[in-house]
Design a protein around this motif. Sequence first.
Motif, PDB file in Angstrom:
ATOM      1  N   LEU A 144       0.844  -1.195   0.000  1.00 25.53           N
ATOM      2  CA  LEU A 144       0.000   0.000   0.000  1.00 25.53           C
ATOM      3  C   LEU A 144       0.878   1.244   0.000  1.00 25.53           C
ATOM      4  CD1 LEU A 144      -2.626   1.622   0.366  1.00 25.53           C
ATOM      5  CD2 LEU A 144      -2.456   1.163   2.833  1.00 25.53           C
ATOM      6  N   ASP A 145       0.736   2.054  -1.032  1.00 25.17           N
ATOM      7  CA  ASP A 145       1.460   3.321  -1.118  1.00 25.17           C
ATOM      8  C   ASP A 145       0.456   4.467  -1.037  1.00 25.17           C
ATOM      9  OD1 ASP A 145       4.120   2.275  -1.541  1.00 25.17           O
ATOM     10  OD2 ASP A 145       3.466   1.704  -3.559  1.00 25.17           O
ATOM     11  N   LEU A 146       0.693   5.388  -0.122  1.00 25.82           N
ATOM     12  CA  LEU A 146      -0.145   6.574   0.004  1.00 25.82           C
ATOM     13  C   LEU A 146       0.439   7.687  -0.852  1.00 25.82           C
ATOM     14  CD1 LEU A 146      -0.753   6.615   3.877  1.00 25.82           C
ATOM     15  CD2 LEU A 146      -2.168   5.560   2.106  1.00 25.82           C
ATOM     16  N   LEU A 147      -0.369   8.252  -1.707  1.00 28.60           N
ATOM     17  CA  LEU A 147       0.067   9.365  -2.545  1.00 28.60           C
ATOM     18  C   LEU A 147      -0.399  10.664  -1.882  1.00 28.60           C
ATOM     19  CD1 LEU A 147      -0.739   7.719  -5.987  1.00 28.60           C
ATOM     20  CD2 LEU A 147       1.376   7.634  -4.679  1.00 28.60           C
ATOM     21  N   THR A 148      -0.906  11.596  -2.630  1.00 25.57           N
ATOM     22  CA  THR A 148      -1.454  12.816  -2.036  1.00 25.57           C
ATOM     23  C   THR A 148      -2.924  12.908  -2.418  1.00 25.57           C
ATOM     24  OG1 THR A 148      -0.847  14.156  -3.966  1.00 25.57           O
ATOM     25  CG2 THR A 148       0.752  14.042  -2.152  1.00 25.57           C
ATOM     26  N   PRO A 149      -3.727  13.678  -1.678  1.00 23.82           N
ATOM     27  CA  PRO A 149      -5.128  13.859  -2.061  1.00 23.82           C
ATOM     28  C   PRO A 149      -5.238  14.440  -3.469  1.00 23.82           C
ATOM     29  CG  PRO A 149      -4.779  14.601   0.185  1.00 23.82           C
ATOM     30  CD  PRO A 149      -3.411  14.335  -0.396  1.00 23.82           C
ATOM     31  N   PRO A 150      -6.393  14.299  -4.113  1.00 20.22           N
ATOM     32  CA  PRO A 150      -6.579  14.850  -5.458  1.00 20.22           C
ATOM     33  C   PRO A 150      -6.335  16.359  -5.478  1.00 20.22           C
ATOM     34  CG  PRO A 150      -8.391  13.390  -4.873  1.00 20.22           C
ATOM     35  CD  PRO A 150      -7.598  13.596  -3.627  1.00 20.22           C
ATOM     36  N   THR A 151      -5.888  16.849  -6.609  1.00 24.22           N
ATOM     37  CA  THR A 151      -5.613  18.283  -6.763  1.00 24.22           C
ATOM     38  C   THR A 151      -6.837  19.123  -6.418  1.00 24.22           C
ATOM     39  OG1 THR A 151      -3.958  17.881  -8.484  1.00 24.22           O
ATOM     40  CG2 THR A 151      -4.955  20.062  -8.422  1.00 24.22           C
ATOM     41  N   SER A 152      -8.015  18.676  -6.857  1.00 28.36           N
ATOM     42  CA  SER A 152      -9.239  19.444  -6.602  1.00 28.36           C
ATOM     43  C   SER A 152      -9.506  19.597  -5.111  1.00 28.36           C
ATOM     44  CB  SER A 152     -10.443  18.785  -7.288  1.00 28.36           C
ATOM     45  OG  SER A 152     -10.606  17.445  -6.816  1.00 28.36           O
ATOM     46  N   TYR A 153      -9.092  18.607  -4.318  1.00 25.64           N
ATOM     47  CA  TYR A 153      -9.288  18.700  -2.868  1.00 25.64           C
ATOM     48  C   TYR A 153      -8.479  19.862  -2.298  1.00 25.64           C
ATOM     49  CZ  TYR A 153      -8.717  17.789   2.091  1.00 25.64           C
ATOM     50  OH  TYR A 153      -8.662  17.937   3.457  1.00 25.64           O
ATOM     51  N   PHE A 154      -7.204  19.949  -2.669  1.00 21.85           N
ATOM     52  CA  PHE A 154      -6.363  21.036  -2.179  1.00 21.85           C
ATOM     53  C   PHE A 154      -6.919  22.394  -2.595  1.00 21.85           C
ATOM     54  CE2 PHE A 154      -3.091  17.641  -2.111  1.00 21.85           C
ATOM     55  CZ  PHE A 154      -2.642  17.806  -0.815  1.00 21.85           C
ATOM     56  N   LEU A 155      -7.349  22.487  -3.844  1.00 24.57           N
ATOM     57  CA  LEU A 155      -7.846  23.768  -4.352  1.00 24.57           C
ATOM     58  C   LEU A 155      -9.118  24.203  -3.625  1.00 24.57           C
ATOM     59  CD1 LEU A 155      -7.281  23.189  -8.188  1.00 24.57           C
ATOM     60  CD2 LEU A 155      -5.864  24.542  -6.626  1.00 24.57           C
ATOM     61  N   LYS A 156     -10.043  23.263  -3.441  1.00 21.42           N
ATOM     62  CA  LYS A 156     -11.293  23.610  -2.753  1.00 21.42           C
ATOM     63  C   LYS A 156     -11.058  23.941  -1.287  1.00 21.42           C
ATOM     64  CE  LYS A 156     -13.554  19.929  -4.241  1.00 21.42           C
ATOM     65  NZ  LYS A 156     -14.670  18.962  -4.444  1.00 21.42           N
ATOM     66  N   GLN A 157     -10.145  23.209  -0.662  1.00 12.87           N
ATOM     67  CA  GLN A 157      -9.823  23.507   0.740  1.00 12.87           C
ATOM     68  C   GLN A 157      -9.219  24.899   0.878  1.00 12.87           C
ATOM     69  OE1 GLN A 157     -10.000  21.568   3.887  1.00 12.87           O
ATOM     70  NE2 GLN A 157     -11.649  20.819   2.594  1.00 12.87           N
ATOM     71  N   ALA A 158      -8.295  25.226  -0.005  1.00 17.28           N
ATOM     72  CA  ALA A 158      -7.650  26.540   0.059  1.00 17.28           C
ATOM     73  C   ALA A 158      -8.637  27.660  -0.230  1.00 17.28           C
ATOM     74  CB  ALA A 158      -6.491  26.599  -0.937  1.00 17.28           C
ATOM     75  N   ALA A 159      -9.609  27.377  -1.099  1.00 18.32           N
ATOM     76  CA  ALA A 159     -10.606  28.397  -1.454  1.00 18.32           C
ATOM     77  C   ALA A 159     -11.734  28.472  -0.435  1.00 18.32           C
ATOM     78  CB  ALA A 159     -11.176  28.109  -2.843  1.00 18.32           C
ATOM     79  N   GLY A 160     -11.795  27.497   0.484  1.00 19.07           N
ATOM     80  CA  GLY A 160     -12.835  27.511   1.500  1.00 19.07           C
ATOM     81  C   GLY A 160     -14.197  27.086   0.989  1.00 19.07           C
ATOM     82  N   ILE A 161     -14.220  26.234  -0.031  1.00 14.14           N
ATOM     83  CA  ILE A 161     -15.493  25.789  -0.614  1.00 14.14           C
ATOM     84  C   ILE A 161     -15.591  24.274  -0.572  1.00 14.14           C
ATOM     85  CG2 ILE A 161     -15.627  27.794  -2.133  1.00 14.14           C
ATOM     86  CD1 ILE A 161     -14.678  25.987  -4.429  1.00 14.14           C
ATOM     87  N   GLU A 162     -16.811  23.769  -0.631  1.00 14.97           N
ATOM     88  CA  GLU A 162     -17.038  22.323  -0.660  1.00 14.97           C
ATOM     89  C   GLU A 162     -17.429  21.834  -2.045  1.00 14.97           C
ATOM     90  OE1 GLU A 162     -19.864  21.186   2.265  1.00 14.97           O
ATOM     91  OE2 GLU A 162     -18.702  21.932   3.960  1.00 14.97           O
ATOM     92  N   LYS A 163     -18.060  22.719  -2.821  1.00 10.82           N
ATOM     93  CA  LYS A 163     -18.535  22.356  -4.153  1.00 10.82           C
ATOM     94  C   LYS A 163     -17.839  23.188  -5.220  1.00 10.82           C
ATOM     95  CE  LYS A 163     -22.101  19.566  -3.070  1.00 10.82           C
ATOM     96  NZ  LYS A 163     -22.354  18.226  -3.644  1.00 10.82           N
ATOM     97  N   ALA A 164     -17.457  22.516  -6.305  1.00 10.74           N
ATOM     98  CA  ALA A 164     -16.913  23.227  -7.457  1.00 10.74           C
ATOM     99  C   ALA A 164     -18.087  23.817  -8.239  1.00 10.74           C
ATOM    100  CB  ALA A 164     -16.102  22.264  -8.316  1.00 10.74           C
ATOM    101  N   ALA A 165     -17.812  24.373  -9.408  1.00 11.72           N
ATOM    102  CA  ALA A 165     -18.874  24.962 -10.228  1.00 11.72           C
ATOM    103  C   ALA A 165     -19.954  23.924 -10.512  1.00 11.72           C
ATOM    104  CB  ALA A 165     -18.284  25.496 -11.525  1.00 11.72           C
ATOM    105  N   MET A 166     -21.212  24.334 -10.412  1.00 16.83           N
ATOM    106  CA  MET A 166     -22.325  23.398 -10.551  1.00 16.83           C
ATOM    107  C   MET A 166     -23.114  23.580 -11.842  1.00 16.83           C
ATOM    108  SD  MET A 166     -23.690  23.556  -6.598  1.00 16.83           S
ATOM    109  CE  MET A 166     -24.799  22.150  -6.747  1.00 16.83           C
ATOM    110  N   VAL A 167     -23.113  24.790 -12.394  1.00 15.47           N
ATOM    111  CA  VAL A 167     -23.942  25.053 -13.573  1.00 15.47           C
ATOM    112  C   VAL A 167     -23.141  25.513 -14.781  1.00 15.47           C
ATOM    113  CG1 VAL A 167     -25.989  25.573 -12.209  1.00 15.47           C
ATOM    114  CG2 VAL A 167     -24.421  27.421 -12.804  1.00 15.47           C
ATOM    115  N   GLY A 168     -21.868  25.826 -14.605  1.00 15.46           N
ATOM    116  CA  GLY A 168     -21.039  26.265 -15.725  1.00 15.46           C
ATOM    117  C   GLY A 168     -21.376  27.682 -16.158  1.00 15.46           C
ATOM    118  N   GLY A 169     -21.005  27.997 -17.379  1.00 15.85           N
ATOM    119  CA  GLY A 169     -21.323  29.313 -17.907  1.00 15.85           C
ATOM    120  C   GLY A 169     -20.620  30.451 -17.184  1.00 15.85           C
ATOM    121  N   GLY A 170     -19.372  30.250 -16.833  1.00 12.61           N
ATOM    122  CA  GLY A 170     -18.628  31.309 -16.158  1.00 12.61           C
ATOM    123  C   GLY A 170     -18.891  31.413 -14.673  1.00 12.61           C
ATOM    124  N   GLU A 171     -19.554  30.412 -14.112  1.00 14.06           N
ATOM    125  CA  GLU A 171     -19.831  30.420 -12.670  1.00 14.06           C
ATOM    126  C   GLU A 171     -18.528  30.427 -11.870  1.00 14.06           C
ATOM    127  OE1 GLU A 171     -21.513  27.333  -9.254  1.00 14.06           O
ATOM    128  OE2 GLU A 171     -21.743  26.880 -11.384  1.00 14.06           O
TER     129      GLU A 171
END
Length: 203
Positions: A92-119
């Motif tokens: 078992l090798d542990l890597l790092t969490p997904p990139t999106s996890y780090f980005l959302k954590q740093a931005a203080g959000i739980e959900k990424a864009a939901m509807v698109g269109g420049g959201e």
Amino acid sequence: MASKAGRKFGKAAGMAGKQVMDKSKQRQTQTLKPIIPCGKAVAAPPLGPRLGQLGVAIGTFCRDFNEKTAHFKPGIPMRTKITVNPDRSYQLDLLTPPTSYFLKQAAGIEKAAMVGGGEVSGKLTLKHIYEIAKIKSEDPAFLGQSLQNICKGLIGTCRSCGIKVVPSLDVEEYTEFLEERRAFVKAEEERLEELKQAKMLRI
């Protein structure tokens, strides 16, 4: 007669060859790369059946993973590499969490864009991107890549998540933005749930 015997021999030889190939395939090392929440590995699908098919003792694996990730915050999605050997042992090798996890954590959000269109789902500064890039540079997947290239990749992921990269952030303005964002996400989730229920009624 000779032709018939030849066909029988060919069929038997083919079956024997298939059995040899199947056994050879079973003896090969298998690799899985699931994302598992830290401290929360369980025998339930999808992880349990996948490992069970390879002969891994899932209870032992879950204890092993949960112990190795005990020092992380519970629930953090952890990228892993599981190498299953022919004798059913594993590495078992542990890597790092997904990139999106780090980005959302740093931005203080739980959900990424939901509807698109420049959201815009959140905002990050270039400093945030650089700090995350330093963490990701230790991931085997990014070995040999410059921090500049990793930063470019992170910015690309930001775009797909609806996270806007800005030179700087005003704390008060961003706090207000996050409050509005949480209200938007809640309303959007309620709307999607209503659509789901309406679709089920039509069925």
